[in-house]
Write a protein that holds these residues in place. Structure first.
Motif, PDB file in Angstrom:
ATOM      1  N   GLY A  32    -165.795  23.330  30.595  1.00 55.63           N
ATOM      2  CA  GLY A  32    -166.475  22.617  31.665  1.00 55.63           C
ATOM      3  C   GLY A  32    -167.737  23.286  32.185  1.00 55.63           C
ATOM      4  N   LEU A  33    -168.033  24.500  31.725  1.00 51.07           N
ATOM      5  CA  LEU A  33    -169.248  25.176  32.176  1.00 51.07           C
ATOM      6  C   LEU A  33    -170.461  24.456  31.591  1.00 51.07           C
ATOM      7  N   ALA A  34    -171.308  23.895  32.460  1.00 50.68           N
ATOM      8  CA  ALA A  34    -172.501  23.182  32.001  1.00 50.68           C
ATOM      9  C   ALA A  34    -173.598  24.167  31.614  1.00 50.68           C
ATOM     10  N   ARG A  35    -173.823  25.156  32.457  1.00 49.40           N
ATOM     11  CA  ARG A  35    -174.821  26.202  32.211  1.00 49.40           C
ATOM     12  C   ARG A  35    -174.372  27.458  32.926  1.00 49.40           C
ATOM     13  N   GLY A  36    -174.732  28.599  32.363  1.00 50.58           N
ATOM     14  CA  GLY A  36    -174.419  29.865  33.007  1.00 50.58           C
ATOM     15  C   GLY A  36    -175.498  30.889  32.720  1.00 50.58           C
ATOM     16  N   HIS A  37    -175.751  31.718  33.708  1.00 46.57           N
ATOM     17  CA  HIS A  37    -176.763  32.760  33.575  1.00 46.57           C
ATOM     18  C   HIS A  37    -176.266  34.020  34.276  1.00 46.57           C
ATOM     19  N   ILE A  38    -176.680  35.158  33.738  1.00 48.98           N
ATOM     20  CA  ILE A  38    -176.466  36.426  34.422  1.00 48.98           C
ATOM     21  C   ILE A  38    -177.847  36.964  34.748  1.00 48.98           C
ATOM     22  N   ILE A  39    -178.055  37.317  36.012  1.00 47.72           N
ATOM     23  CA  ILE A  39    -179.330  37.867  36.437  1.00 47.72           C
ATOM     24  C   ILE A  39    -179.123  39.294  36.933  1.00 47.72           C
ATOM     25  N   LYS A  40    -180.092  40.134  36.673  1.00 47.94           N
ATOM     26  CA  LYS A  40    -180.050  41.510  37.171  1.00 47.94           C
ATOM     27  C   LYS A  40    -180.723  41.503  38.537  1.00 47.94           C
ATOM     28  N   THR A  41    -180.009  41.981  39.551  1.00 51.16           N
ATOM     29  CA  THR A  41    -180.518  41.920  40.919  1.00 51.16           C
ATOM     30  C   THR A  41    -180.906  43.281  41.475  1.00 51.16           C
ATOM     31  N   GLY A  42    -180.660  44.342  40.711  1.00 46.39           N
ATOM     32  CA  GLY A  42    -180.996  45.688  41.158  1.00 46.39           C
ATOM     33  C   GLY A  42    -180.407  46.705  40.204  1.00 46.39           C
ATOM     34  N   ASP A  43    -180.471  47.970  40.589  1.00 49.96           N
ATOM     35  CA  ASP A  43    -179.878  49.030  39.781  1.00 49.96           C
ATOM     36  C   ASP A  43    -178.375  48.829  39.691  1.00 49.96           C
ATOM     37  N   HIS A  44    -177.898  48.545  38.498  1.00 51.99           N
ATOM     38  CA  HIS A  44    -176.466  48.375  38.221  1.00 51.99           C
ATOM     39  C   HIS A  44    -175.856  47.165  38.920  1.00 51.99           C
ATOM     40  N   THR A  45    -176.657  46.247  39.427  1.00 48.41           N
ATOM     41  CA  THR A  45    -176.115  45.060  40.094  1.00 48.41           C
ATOM     42  C   THR A  45    -176.572  43.790  39.392  1.00 48.41           C
ATOM     43  N   TYR A  46    -175.636  42.861  39.251  1.00 49.50           N
ATOM     44  CA  TYR A  46    -175.859  41.611  38.547  1.00 49.50           C
ATOM     45  C   TYR A  46    -175.177  40.480  39.303  1.00 49.50           C
ATOM     46  N   CYS A  47    -175.657  39.263  39.074  1.00 46.34           N
ATOM     47  CA  CYS A  47    -174.985  38.054  39.543  1.00 46.34           C
ATOM     48  C   CYS A  47    -174.814  37.105  38.369  1.00 46.34           C
ATOM     49  N   LEU A  48    -173.642  36.527  38.284  1.00 44.82           N
ATOM     50  CA  LEU A  48    -173.379  35.444  37.339  1.00 44.82           C
ATOM     51  C   LEU A  48    -173.494  34.154  38.124  1.00 44.82           C
ATOM     52  N   ILE A  49    -174.243  33.198  37.571  1.00 43.79           N
ATOM     53  CA  ILE A  49    -174.414  31.903  38.215  1.00 43.79           C
ATOM     54  C   ILE A  49    -173.957  30.836  37.234  1.00 43.79           C
ATOM     55  N   GLY A  50    -172.965  30.062  37.626  1.00 38.16           N
ATOM     56  CA  GLY A  50    -172.430  29.016  36.770  1.00 38.16           C
ATOM     57  C   GLY A  50    -172.643  27.644  37.380  1.00 38.16           C
ATOM     58  N   GLU A  51    -172.953  26.680  36.530  1.00 39.14           N
ATOM     59  CA  GLU A  51    -173.135  25.293  36.962  1.00 39.14           C
ATOM     60  C   GLU A  51    -172.018  24.450  36.366  1.00 39.14           C
ATOM     61  N   TRP A  52    -171.407  23.620  37.197  1.00 37.74           N
ATOM     62  CA  TRP A  52    -170.239  22.820  36.830  1.00 37.74           C
ATOM     63  C   TRP A  52    -170.444  21.382  37.277  1.00 37.74           C
ATOM     64  N   ALA A  53    -169.789  20.455  36.629  1.00 33.34           N
ATOM     65  CA  ALA A  53    -169.890  19.039  37.003  1.00 33.34           C
ATOM     66  C   ALA A  53    -169.401  18.794  38.429  1.00 33.34           C
ATOM     67  N   ASP A  54    -168.320  19.493  38.802  1.00 26.51           N
ATOM     68  CA  ASP A  54    -167.746  19.322  40.132  1.00 26.51           C
ATOM     69  C   ASP A  54    -166.765  20.464  40.397  1.00 26.51           C
ATOM     70  N   LEU A  55    -166.252  20.517  41.599  1.00 29.10           N
ATOM     71  CA  LEU A  55    -165.353  21.596  41.998  1.00 29.10           C
ATOM     72  C   LEU A  55    -164.050  21.597  41.199  1.00 29.10           C
ATOM     73  N   ALA A  56    -163.555  20.432  40.854  1.00 30.08           N
ATOM     74  CA  ALA A  56    -162.314  20.355  40.073  1.00 30.08           C
ATOM     75  C   ALA A  56    -162.491  20.997  38.698  1.00 30.08           C
ATOM     76  N   THR A  57    -163.652  20.804  38.088  1.00 29.78           N
ATOM     77  CA  THR A  57    -163.937  21.399  36.783  1.00 29.78           C
ATOM     78  C   THR A  57    -163.979  22.919  36.898  1.00 29.78           C
ATOM     79  N   LEU A  58    -164.633  23.422  37.937  1.00 26.30           N
ATOM     80  CA  LEU A  58    -164.676  24.868  38.183  1.00 26.30           C
ATOM     81  C   LEU A  58    -163.262  25.418  38.370  1.00 26.30           C
ATOM     82  N   LYS A  59    -162.472  24.766  39.196  1.00 33.57           N
ATOM     83  CA  LYS A  59    -161.097  25.224  39.437  1.00 33.57           C
ATOM     84  C   LYS A  59    -160.277  25.217  38.150  1.00 33.57           C
ATOM     85  N   GLY A  60    -160.521  24.251  37.289  1.00 34.24           N
ATOM     86  CA  GLY A  60    -159.789  24.157  36.035  1.00 34.24           C
ATOM     87  C   GLY A  60    -160.083  25.296  35.074  1.00 34.24           C
ATOM     88  N   ALA A  61    -161.205  25.972  35.258  1.00 32.12           N
ATOM     89  CA  ALA A  61    -161.590  27.082  34.368  1.00 32.12           C
ATOM     90  C   ALA A  61    -161.264  28.448  34.955  1.00 32.12           C
TER      91      ALA A  61
END
Length: 99
Positions: A32-61
């Motif tokens: 159900g993951l439509a798109r996902g990215h990992i961004i570097k936000t600083g020294d040793h820090t990252y954020c994962l950003i995921g895009e989903w059709a809806d909350l139920a799809t996210l919960k299912g994964a």
């Protein structure tokens, strides 16, 4: 309604390649993951950003996402403040800035 999740990580020094490798080559191809990215936000820090059709799809994964986390958990530092090794939030889109 489109939903996003954002997970913040702090990686132990020298372990960043292991962290990134845990997500490469389809290892983070959660159902159900439509798109996902990992961004570097600083020294040793990252954020994962995921895009989903809806909350139920996210919960299912969630089980699969937790399994992926288990494969690299030892590369992460505690975030402090009672957060543990991840700082995760999710929610529905309320405004499209390009629309």
């Amino acid at each position: 309604m489109t939903t996003f999740n954002v997970v913040r990580f702090r990686i132990k020094p020298g372990r960043e390649d292991e962290f990134l490798d845990a997500h490469r080559q389809g290892k983070a191809n959660w159902p159900g993951l439509a798109r996902g990215h990992i961004i570097k936000t600083g020294d040793h820090t990252y954020c994962l950003i995921g895009e989903w059709a809806d909350l139920a799809t996210l919960k299912g994964a969630r089980d699969q996402m937790i399994a992926t986390l288990g494969s690299f958990r030892d590369t992460l530092e505690d975030q402090g403040g009672g957060l543990g090794v991840t700082d995760a939030v999710s929610g529905d889109v309320v405004l499209d800035l390009r629309g």
